[in-house]
Design an enzyme around this catalytic site. Structure first.
Site, mmCIF file in Angstrom:
data_model
loop_
_atom_site.group_PDB
_atom_site.id
_atom_site.type_symbol
_atom_site.label_atom_id
_atom_site.label_comp_id
_atom_site.label_asym_id
_atom_site.label_seq_id
_atom_site.Cartn_x
_atom_site.Cartn_y
_atom_site.Cartn_z
ATOM 1 N N LYS A 1 -22.401 40.940 -11.347
ATOM 2 C CA LYS A 1 -22.844 41.657 -10.150
ATOM 3 C C LYS A 1 -24.353 41.514 -9.961
ATOM 4 O O LYS A 1 -24.836 41.339 -8.844
ATOM 5 C CB LYS A 1 -22.436 43.132 -10.229
ATOM 6 C CG LYS A 1 -20.939 43.326 -10.004
ATOM 7 C CD LYS A 1 -20.524 44.775 -10.152
ATOM 8 C CE LYS A 1 -19.026 44.938 -9.851
ATOM 9 N NZ LYS A 1 -18.526 46.268 -10.174
ATOM 10 N N LYS B 1 -12.280 32.544 -7.278
ATOM 11 C CA LYS B 1 -11.576 33.828 -7.291
ATOM 12 C C LYS B 1 -11.780 34.540 -5.941
ATOM 13 O O LYS B 1 -12.916 34.624 -5.458
ATOM 14 C CB LYS B 1 -12.160 34.690 -8.427
ATOM 15 C CG LYS B 1 -11.486 36.030 -8.546
ATOM 16 C CD LYS B 1 -12.356 37.070 -9.238
ATOM 17 C CE LYS B 1 -12.010 38.421 -8.682
ATOM 18 N NZ LYS B 1 -12.809 39.531 -8.839
ATOM 19 N N LYS C 1 -14.303 40.195 -2.343
ATOM 20 C CA LYS C 1 -15.080 40.695 -1.197
ATOM 21 C C LYS C 1 -16.464 40.090 -1.181
ATOM 22 O O LYS C 1 -17.009 39.746 -0.146
ATOM 23 C CB LYS C 1 -15.276 42.212 -1.325
ATOM 24 C CG LYS C 1 -14.123 43.041 -0.936
ATOM 25 C CD LYS C 1 -14.392 44.487 -1.380
ATOM 26 C CE LYS C 1 -13.156 45.104 -1.959
ATOM 27 N NZ LYS C 1 -13.277 45.717 -3.266
HETATM 28 P P1 ADP Z 1 -13.452 42.435 -5.316
HETATM 29 O O1 ADP Z 1 -13.670 41.321 -6.310
HETATM 30 O O2 ADP Z 1 -12.964 41.903 -4.004
HETATM 31 O O3 ADP Z 1 -14.671 43.319 -5.161
HETATM 32 P P2 ADP Z 1 -12.389 44.619 -6.809
HETATM 33 O O4 ADP Z 1 -13.342 44.297 -7.923
HETATM 34 O O5 ADP Z 1 -12.625 45.848 -6.007
HETATM 35 O O6 ADP Z 1 -12.289 43.344 -5.871
HETATM 36 O O7 ADP Z 1 -10.930 44.636 -7.426
HETATM 37 C C1 ADP Z 1 -9.934 45.637 -7.257
HETATM 38 C C2 ADP Z 1 -8.725 45.269 -8.079
HETATM 39 O O8 ADP Z 1 -8.153 44.061 -7.568
HETATM 40 C C3 ADP Z 1 -9.010 44.991 -9.559
HETATM 41 O O9 ADP Z 1 -7.944 45.460 -10.363
HETATM 42 C C4 ADP Z 1 -9.115 43.499 -9.637
HETATM 43 O O10 ADP Z 1 -8.759 42.997 -10.896
HETATM 44 C C5 ADP Z 1 -8.107 43.064 -8.578
HETATM 45 N N1 ADP Z 1 -8.537 41.797 -7.980
HETATM 46 C C6 ADP Z 1 -9.571 41.602 -7.143
HETATM 47 N N2 ADP Z 1 -9.680 40.305 -6.787
HETATM 48 C C7 ADP Z 1 -8.680 39.655 -7.438
HETATM 49 C C8 ADP Z 1 -8.257 38.297 -7.493
HETATM 50 N N3 ADP Z 1 -8.855 37.355 -6.793
HETATM 51 N N4 ADP Z 1 -7.202 38.002 -8.269
HETATM 52 C C9 ADP Z 1 -6.574 38.951 -8.979
HETATM 53 N N5 ADP Z 1 -6.911 40.254 -8.969
HETATM 54 C C10 ADP Z 1 -7.953 40.615 -8.215
#
Ligand code: ADP
Ligand code: TRP
Length: 329
Positions: A110, A189, A192
């Protein structure tokens, strides 16, 4: 088995969130005792606009309910409706070494993306550990990127139990599924913060465009292709059943199939899966009181359990609180 998981209300939810986390949460409600919460305290590390945070929090509730989470089966609640988690986070921070947090991959990630290295961001895994331990959760279904946070939680539970020579906390385990990493439109991956998402409840035409723009290599139509190296195939298999997935894998390997064909099928599968949820979501959006009532009831149920566990925590470490008769007192 008691299952707990949470999703931050820090932006619009996407296919990575659904297949990596939310779908597992919704499936788990049939068999397990489920606690699913909206991590709005955690979202404060990135969203610092009151109206936006409140709206995003409500949106996550709408998304879950529309996708099939049943508040009569699973306990759906807002993190902030259980303020005891912040008390537990403090207590855990007193038995946790700084070194553990310094090894957090997600923190380094981050920071490298330009997020402000606030104390909240640094101690984020401690609050997450409190979220999990305060309900004595056995398993935490999450995507692969969260695995380290669950391992840190298990460490923190051990530090507390050892320090106070007790067994107040259950040691939780991460529960990963096959979709551990869902690729985004650029093949990285889906996240957001990478601008490569396919949103669950965005405009359907925009979703179609995003799917058609998923990056592929330049293998000509006639030539054989490797499905395992293709993001379109990786997304397709999340929606399709086993027979259809095998069929597409054969067509890739044989050659004579263009990526465009697979993308068109992906658009169809996305639509058939999301359309019914989109309709349910629109109806729920017109009933904000009903959504709020479900969240409030979930919050009360979660808080009752959290207060019981906090009694044991305080007793184990010698924290005395006056009985005030006020909520939580
Ligand atoms: P982002 O990366 O979009 O900010 P978050 O960190 O808020 O997403 O993730 C929320 C949940 O969704 C977590 O449990 C995370 O492991 C899952 N998650 C987010 N992006 C992915 C992805 N590309 N593949 C699998 N799981 C994901
Ligand atoms: N850190 C998780 C994420 O970014 C959200 C979260 C907060 C969480 N507390 C949790 C997930 C407890 C599982 C259990 O997705």
């Amino acid at each position: 088995m008691r299952i707990l998981s949470g999703v931050q209300s820090s932006g619009k939810l996407h296919l990575g969130n659904y297949f990596g986390a939310m779908k597992q949460h919704i499936d788990a409600q049939e068999e397990h005792e489920c606690f699913i919460f909206i991590a709005n305290f955690h979202a404060l590390t990135t969203v610092q606009d009151a109206k936006r945070l409140a709206a995003l929090t409500h949106d996550v509730a709408l998304d879950y309910l529309a996708l099939g989470l049943d508040p009569n089966k699973a306990c759906l609640f807002r993190q902030s409706d259980v303020p005891e988690v912040t008390e537990l986070a403090w207590i855990l921070s007193t038995v946790t070494g700084k070194g553990l947090l310094e090894r957090s991959v997600s923190y380094k990630d981050k920071i490298s993306k330009g997020l402000t290295p606030s104390m909240g961001l640094f101690t984020y895994p401690i609050l997450q550990a409190a979220d999990i331990l305060i309900y004595r959760s056995d398993a935490v279904p999450v995507g692969k990127d969260q695995e380290q946070h669950i391992e840190m939680t298990a460490d923190m539970a051990g530090y507390f139990n050892n320090t106070y020579n007790c067994e107040v906390f259950v040691i939780p385990k991460a529960k990963l599924n096959d979709a551990a990493v869902v690729p985004g439109t650029d093949g990285e991956k889906m996240s957001k913060s990478y601008g490569n998402t396919i949103d669950l409840f965005g405009d359907p035409t925009a979703a179609k465009k995003r799917i058609m723009s998923v990056k592929t290599d330049s293998t000509p139509v006639d030539e054989p292709k490797d499905p395992e190296k293709c993001s379109v195939f990786a997304l397709l298999r999340l929606f399709a059943d086993a027979d259809e997935t095998n069929d597409w894998a054969d067509r890739y390997r044989k050659g004579g199939m263009g990526y465009g064909e697979a993308k068109k099928r992906l658009v169809e599968l996305f639509e058939t899966t999301i359309e019914p949820a989109r309709e349910r979501r629109a109806k729920l959006a017109d009933q904000p009181d009903r959504v709020e009532a479900a969240l409030a009831a979930g919050g009360r149920r979660a808080r009752e359990l959290a207060q019981l566990v906090m009694r044991d925590v305080r007793q184990a470490c010698g924290i005395v609180v006056a009985r005030t008769g006020l909520p939580g007192g």
